[in-house]
Scaffold this motif. Structure first.
Motif, short mmCIF file in Angstrom:
data_model
loop_
_atom_site.label_atom_id
_atom_site.label_comp_id
_atom_site.label_asym_id
_atom_site.label_seq_id
_atom_site.Cartn_x
_atom_site.Cartn_y
_atom_site.Cartn_z
N ALA A 143 -61.48 -6.85 87.29
CA ALA A 143 -62.11 -6.35 86.07
C ALA A 143 -61.11 -5.66 85.15
O ALA A 143 -61.28 -5.71 83.93
CB ALA A 143 -63.22 -5.37 86.43
N PHE A 144 -60.07 -5.03 85.73
CA PHE A 144 -59.20 -4.18 84.92
C PHE A 144 -57.76 -4.65 84.81
O PHE A 144 -57.09 -4.36 83.81
CB PHE A 144 -59.21 -2.75 85.48
N GLU A 145 -57.25 -5.35 85.80
CA GLU A 145 -55.83 -5.73 85.81
C GLU A 145 -55.66 -7.01 85.00
O GLU A 145 -56.33 -8.01 85.26
CB GLU A 145 -55.37 -5.92 87.26
N THR A 195 -57.86 -14.72 86.71
CA THR A 195 -58.49 -15.28 87.91
C THR A 195 -60.00 -15.18 87.81
O THR A 195 -60.73 -16.12 88.13
CB THR A 195 -58.00 -14.54 89.16
N THR A 196 -60.48 -14.01 87.38
CA THR A 196 -61.92 -13.80 87.24
C THR A 196 -62.53 -14.79 86.25
O THR A 196 -63.58 -15.40 86.52
CB THR A 196 -62.21 -12.36 86.77
N VAL A 197 -61.87 -14.96 85.11
CA VAL A 197 -62.37 -15.89 84.10
C VAL A 197 -62.39 -17.31 84.63
O VAL A 197 -63.38 -18.05 84.47
CB VAL A 197 -61.51 -15.80 82.82
N CYS A 233 -55.34 -13.91 95.84
CA CYS A 233 -55.61 -12.47 95.89
C CYS A 233 -55.03 -11.84 94.63
O CYS A 233 -53.87 -12.12 94.28
CB CYS A 233 -54.98 -11.87 97.13
N PRO A 234 -55.77 -10.99 93.95
CA PRO A 234 -55.24 -10.39 92.71
C PRO A 234 -54.03 -9.50 92.95
O PRO A 234 -53.14 -9.42 92.09
CB PRO A 234 -56.43 -9.58 92.18
N SER A 270 -57.67 -20.54 91.68
CA SER A 270 -58.73 -20.86 90.72
C SER A 270 -58.15 -21.24 89.37
O SER A 270 -58.71 -22.09 88.66
CB SER A 270 -59.68 -19.66 90.57
N GLN A 271 -57.02 -20.65 89.00
CA GLN A 271 -56.38 -21.03 87.75
C GLN A 271 -55.83 -22.45 87.82
O GLN A 271 -55.95 -23.23 86.88
CB GLN A 271 -55.24 -20.05 87.42
#
Length: 747
Positions: A472-474, A480-482, A686-687, A717-718
């Motif tokens: 959410a923040f990094e 990755t989230t997107v 992993c982020p 995922s990217q």
């Protein structure tokens, strides 16, 4: 009875009696010492409360002791040890025979008299495994010569081990083998060996001795018998006073181990601050405050150095060696043991005993009166490589966390730069201190269903997408989230996010040792889940299905939140994406012909949760992409350096992430120049790994080791999004740069 018989009886019984008397006293001492440790009810086999069943314990004993399962992961030393172990079992029949021969020179084991096929089989097995012992003794000697610390230094897995004890053991084993072959050879020459056809080596030796006079054979047989008993007795006593105590400790050690391995969740009692007394202790500040399984760890350590050889801290010149940490705690136990059994620290006559006053962990590096150095304790990334490699199920990570809990909670003694992270979690609900209002910034311009706004209850969707604090923040993790969200939407997956209702799982606080803060976050999150209509499930039936791209969140939600009443089905994003491809809901839109990729296994995804294949299957599904494995991969993968809350602490010495990215770059460049001019890819899942390895890549660009843009670090995922989404930018990720919000500095 003749003179030979009298000497055999008197001296033989005296040797046995002396050995068993000394050994018995030592065994009693060791048992009494374990009795001083704290109880661990969850480790006692039984029914209910998550305890292992007796059947499970028995199967585990067969796999790990009789079948030597973990030892055989290292083929050469594993096979050699298996030779000695199986010979040890068979050769107990030789010890029984030696005891019988004290009374009767022609003794044989009951029901194993001459003329039976099973008698000949026993004789064959005794001699055959004896040859295996000889092979193993020579093999282990060569291994010790080839990996001598005097030559290899820290690179030797035997660095810091009690090397002399290893050589003594080889001499004892050779002495047992040599003496018994002479003894059995004499019996073969005299015609009293009960299995002349099966015991082929003994019969061969007997053939060399049969020309000697009977009186000479009797003397040789007497000497060989007494030497064998003396060596056996000496070996027994030596075993109980040395690192080879594991021979006797391994059965209870394995019986009380966490199975299938001590990774994933951490164990802890619930903390009730309101009802705590002045004498209550959080964590371990004195050796006797450890649970009894920790004492068995000390008894079982063989100093083999497998843990040390795989430890990222040790391999980057840091002071932590998992082996040496266990050895130091064990040696401290030996030093304090007699005093602890004699009234302990409360006994006034022990007031001036220095060893009882030593700190278990120092408050600063190099402290003289500490058993474990400050830097040793805080160098651990909790990656689990030590636990994965240990052949005797020592729980290094649990011991380290026990010590951290005391230092962090009872003494507020920890790397001060981590203080900002702890304050941020407590005050803002995330390690960066960004606050709940910013948790949905990653989703700007996207139609992401949010619980409480677009969706009333989790029950209305198939999955809850747990974004995590990094996601959410990094800045780099946001990509990755997107990518994950876009892929899920493209596949038609029904999901929603908690948005501002999400908070840190508490993982970094728990790994730092701040157990109370972790439990506070866990209770708060479980309450949030309830309010959002989540199905908390049960140990038998999992509840709400959760997707997350963070292995640390996955591990905490899946393995640790059940202790707080939440039993979710937690799925890593690589797992569901791999299944969506199998189901035909995602398919390639473009090719990455000629592009090369190597995958870095995140510790908390791989070793801690054994998810290895799904991320690789995602990379394999990309058309034209060539995947190349690093040498250290899967369960032997090397840490990125971020685990154990190290992401929020300073690092001394060689940086772990540079060590790992160098291996990745070498792996990719070893395949030759790129055939299509595209950047090589280091794929992660992993982020935190993404951040650490990307920083390492940028450092190597800065020092000129690699050209800018030649290597990029991308989440799986990217990689998938760039090739499976119709409107994805194929160059996404190539320009990734640092931009993570930093924790506020410690004051």
């Amino acid at each position: 009875m003749d003179t030979i018989g009298i000497i055999r009886l008197v001296v033989g019984l005296a040797l046995f009696a002396a050995a068993f008397a000394v050994a018995g006293r030592r065994v009693k001492y060791l048992v009494d010492l374990v009795g001083l440790a704290q109880p661990m009810p969850s480790r006692i086999p039984g029914e209910g409360d998550g305890r292992p069943t007796f059947g499970h314990v028995l199967r585990y004993q067969v796999q790990h002791i009789l079948a030597q399962q973990k030892l055989l992961k290292w083929t050469t030393p594993g096979v050699l040890h298996a030779f000695i172990f199986w010979a040890f079992i068979v050769h107990q029949t030789l010890t029984l025979e030696a005891l019988g021969e004290v009374f009767d020179a022609e003794f044989h084991i009951p029901f194993f008299g001459p003329g039976h096929w099973w008698t000949e089989l026993l004789g064959f097995m005794q001699d055959f495994v004896g040859l295996l012992v000889l092979v193993a003794v020579v093999g282990f000697a060569l291994i010790r010569f080839s990996q001598a610390p005097s030559r290899d230094g820290r690179e030797s897995r035997f660095a810091g081990s009690n090397l002399d004890q290893g050589w003594y053991t080889l001499f004892f084993e050779f002495g047992l083998l040599y003496s018994v072959l002479i003894l059995r050879g004499v019996r073969a020459a005299e015609g009293t060996l009960p299995y002349p056809d099966g015991a082929f080596v003994s019969s061969f030796v007997g053939g060399r001795l049969e020309s000697l006079p009977h009186e000479t054979l009797e003397v040789i047989g007497l000497v060989a018998l007494l030497v064998h008993i003396a060596v056996f007795g000496g070996f027994l006593v030596f075993t109980l006073y040395s690192k080879h105590l594991h021979v006797l400790a391994i059965a209870p050690q394995v019986a009380f181990s966490r199975t299938p391995k001590a990774l994933g969740k951490l164990e802890a009692e619930r903390i009730d601050v309101e009802n705590m007394g002045e004498d209550d202790i959080l964590g371990v500040g004195q050796i006797e405050q450890f649970g009894f399984k920790r004492f068995l760890d000390y008894y079982s350590c063989t100093e083999c150095g497998r843990c040390q050889s795989q430890c990222p801290a040790w391999n980057t010149a840091k002071p932590l060696s998992p082996k040496l940490l266990i050895m130091d705690l064990r040696d401290h136990l030996w030093e304090t043991g007699p005093y602890l059994l004699d009234g302990g620290r409360e006994n006034e006559k022990h007031a001036d005993v220095d060893v009882l006053g030593m700190m278990l962990v120092g408050d600063e590096p190099g402290q003289a009166d500490a058993v474990i150095d400050f830097d040793v304790l805080w160098s651990c990334t909790t990656c689990g490589a030590c636990v994965e490699e240990c052949p005797v199920d020592i729980e290094h990570v649990d011991q380290i966390i026990d010590l951290r809990r005391y230092k962090a909670q009872m003494e507020s003694s920890f790397p001060q730069e981590a203080g900002a992270m702890l304050r941020n979690i407590e005050n803002s609900g995330d390690p960066w201190g960004a606050g709940a209002m910013k948790r949905l910034e990653w989703a700007q311009g996207m139609e992401i269903p949010v619980l409480g706004q677009d969706v009333e209850s989790i029950a209305e969707v198939d999955y809850l997408f747990w974004v995590g604090c990094a996601g959410a923040f990094e800045d780099r993790a946001k990509k990755t989230t997107v990518s994950t969200a876009q892929l899920l939407q493209a596949a038609g997956v029904s999901f929603a996010v908690l948005g501002e209702g999400e908070a840190c799982t508490g993982d970094p606080a728990r790994r730092l040792g701040m157990e109370y803060l972790f439990q506070m976050m866990a209770d708060m999150n479980v309450e949030t889940f309830k309010e959002a209509g989540a199905d908390l499930g049960s140990p038998e039936q999992k509840g709400t299905r959760i997707i997350t791209a963070c292995p640390h969140c996955l591990n905490t939600l899946k393995n640790e939140y059940p202790d707080f009443g939440a039993h979710f089905e937690v799925i890593h994003h690589s797992e569901i994406l791999a299944q969506l491809i199998v189901d035909g809901k995602l398919s390639p839109q473009r090719s990455s012909e000629g592009q090369r990729v190597t995958f870095h296994d995140p510790c908390y995804l791989g070793r801690h949760n054994e998810i290895y294949d799904e991320p690789r299957s995602l990379l394999s599904s990309v058309e034209g992409m060539e995947t190349i494995e690093m040498q250290r991969s899967r369960n032997q993968g090397f840490c990125c350096g971020a685990g154990g809350a190290k992401f929020f602490m300073e690092e001394v010495g060689e940086r772990v992430n540079l060590n790992r990215i160098d291996e990745a770059i070498e792996t990719l460049q070893g395949a030759g120049p790129s055939t299509n001019g595209t950047a090589d890819v280091v794929a992660v899942a992993c982020p935190f790994c993404k951040n650490m390895l990307d920083d390492g890549t940028n450092d190597r660009v800065s020092d000129g080791s690699i050209a800018e843009g030649s290597v990029q670090v991308l989440d799986v995922s990217q990689v998938l999004a760039m090739n499976f989404l119709p409107d994805a930018d194929p160059g996404d990720g190539a320009d990734e740069a640092a931009g993570a919000p930093e924790p506020e500095p410690a004051h």
